[in-house]
Scaffold this active site. Sequence first.
Site, PDB file in Angstrom:
ATOM      1  N   TRP A   2       0.813  -1.224   0.000  1.00 29.87           N
ATOM      2  CA  TRP A   2       0.000   0.000   0.000  1.00 29.87           C
ATOM      3  C   TRP A   2       0.844   1.270   0.000  1.00 29.87           C
ATOM      4  O   TRP A   2       0.491   2.255  -0.653  1.00 29.87           O
ATOM      5  CB  TRP A   2      -0.988   0.013   1.161  1.00 29.87           C
ATOM      6  CG  TRP A   2      -2.112  -0.960   0.976  1.00 29.87           C
ATOM      7  CD1 TRP A   2      -2.455  -1.995   1.798  1.00 29.87           C
ATOM      8  CD2 TRP A   2      -3.078  -0.993  -0.117  1.00 29.87           C
ATOM      9  NE1 TRP A   2      -3.546  -2.660   1.286  1.00 29.87           N
ATOM     10  CE2 TRP A   2      -3.945  -2.076   0.133  1.00 29.87           C
ATOM     11  CE3 TRP A   2      -3.270  -0.222  -1.260  1.00 29.87           C
ATOM     12  CZ2 TRP A   2      -4.998  -2.407  -0.724  1.00 29.87           C
ATOM     13  CZ3 TRP A   2      -4.319  -0.553  -2.122  1.00 29.87           C
ATOM     14  CH2 TRP A   2      -5.160  -1.626  -1.843  1.00 29.87           C
TER      15      TRP A   2
ATOM     16  N   ASP B 158      -1.215   6.255   6.609  1.00 31.79           N
ATOM     17  CA  ASP B 158      -2.392   5.498   6.193  1.00 31.79           C
ATOM     18  C   ASP B 158      -2.688   4.491   7.305  1.00 31.79           C
ATOM     19  O   ASP B 158      -1.909   3.566   7.535  1.00 31.79           O
ATOM     20  CB  ASP B 158      -2.059   4.787   4.869  1.00 31.79           C
ATOM     21  CG  ASP B 158      -3.154   3.825   4.406  1.00 31.79           C
ATOM     22  OD1 ASP B 158      -4.195   3.701   5.081  1.00 31.79           O
ATOM     23  OD2 ASP B 158      -2.959   3.201   3.338  1.00 31.79           O
TER      24      ASP B 158
ATOM     25  N   LYS C 289     -12.153  -1.642   7.408  1.00 32.64           N
ATOM     26  CA  LYS C 289     -11.403  -2.712   8.050  1.00 32.64           C
ATOM     27  C   LYS C 289     -11.770  -2.807   9.533  1.00 32.64           C
ATOM     28  O   LYS C 289     -12.061  -3.870  10.027  1.00 32.64           O
ATOM     29  CB  LYS C 289      -9.897  -2.483   7.904  1.00 32.64           C
ATOM     30  CG  LYS C 289      -9.436  -2.056   6.509  1.00 32.64           C
ATOM     31  CD  LYS C 289      -9.313  -3.186   5.520  1.00 32.64           C
ATOM     32  CE  LYS C 289      -9.235  -2.756   4.073  1.00 32.64           C
ATOM     33  NZ  LYS C 289      -8.015  -2.089   3.647  1.00 32.64           N
TER      34      LYS C 289
END
Length: 375
Positions: free
Chosen positions: A105, A175, A199
């Site tokens: 990511w 993030d 999530k």
Amino acid sequence: MGSSSSALNFGAGPAKLPREVLEEVQNELLSYNKSGMSIMEMSHRSPEYSKINTDAQAAIRELLNVPDNYMVLFMQGGGVGGFAAVAMNLINRTGTADYIVTGTWSASAAKEAAKYGKVNIVFPKPEKLGDIPETSTWNLNPDASYLYYCDNETVDGIEFPNMPYNPHDVPIVTDMSSSIMTKKVDVSKFGVIFGGAQKNIGPAGVVFVIIREDLLGKPMDICPSILNFTHIYKANSVHNTPATLSVYIMEKVLQWIKKNGGVEGMEKQSLEKSVFLYKAIENSNGFYSSPIDKKMRSRINVPFRVGGPNGDESLEAKFLEEAEKLRMYQLKGHRTVGGMRASLYNAVTLKEVKLLVEFMEEFQNYTLSKSNQTI
Ligand SMILES: *Cc1c(COP(=O)(O)O)cnc(C)c1O
């Protein structure tokens, strides 16, 4: 087993939501607050939605102890939309940004940001995934607009151990898509914390952004208004139609976290769950193995191989098949990584992790007794 309530969901995202929250949503779905209408059918400018919007912001502030000079925004576009938004809102300050790349990511975020300014990668890709080179070798730019890292690499199972080394005191952007509300964080140490809700704190469709006030106001001219932090802030996160249903469910998940010990409670549970699973992996005599160095192992996403350090693919296929017979779902690792991955988000209980470990032990015993060999 067999009832609709007993599926065990170890999915990486969208992921398990607390059962109580889904039941509450079900009860209110046709008539929100006795209005005779679903929340989905109401205006995003209605008093009902305004209250949800305000309550969700307040819950994030309370749970994370967000200082007054930080703004909480809700946006769309997913975590990936956030990659572009971060760059378009912040990189303009000096034209360049530092990126720490530890996995899938953060690599993707750096690539996205490079469309909008100069991206400096702080250290080269390590030979072994999850290794972070000595900070003395880091190439940090004192003039960077910000220093970016991914707190938890969901795909690879790598969690950044602490705050990154930041000798020039540039604003830190992180993030936290997969780690938000799983541990205490000192918000005052960050410039921006952002991520998708799907999530740990809600369904897909909403992105949270926690941003220090002085970082607003300098977006690139080309920044679309829906990704413009300053516009979203000025409009109190109803610049245009938000994903109202997602924000509504997220607000309920946040209240659920509050009722269950807050972030501290989530952190305690997260440690218990991950320690339990990693111990089982360690104690399996190599039948199961974690590809990630101990220092960097994620508490949240636990990738592992079955049948040896490089995995035995036919055994792994069998593992998934047998797991599904017990209604344990979404254990397959990311397609780029292979193997298994168990995601232990906030709604996943210690009891469920114990059931997974019990199955892992049975699977190992059964396999070894059948093949009558040691691995
Ligand atoms: C899931 C995830 C993303 C991508 O989120 P989308 O909402 O699918 O765009 C980005 N970063 C991290 C750390 C993630 O876990």
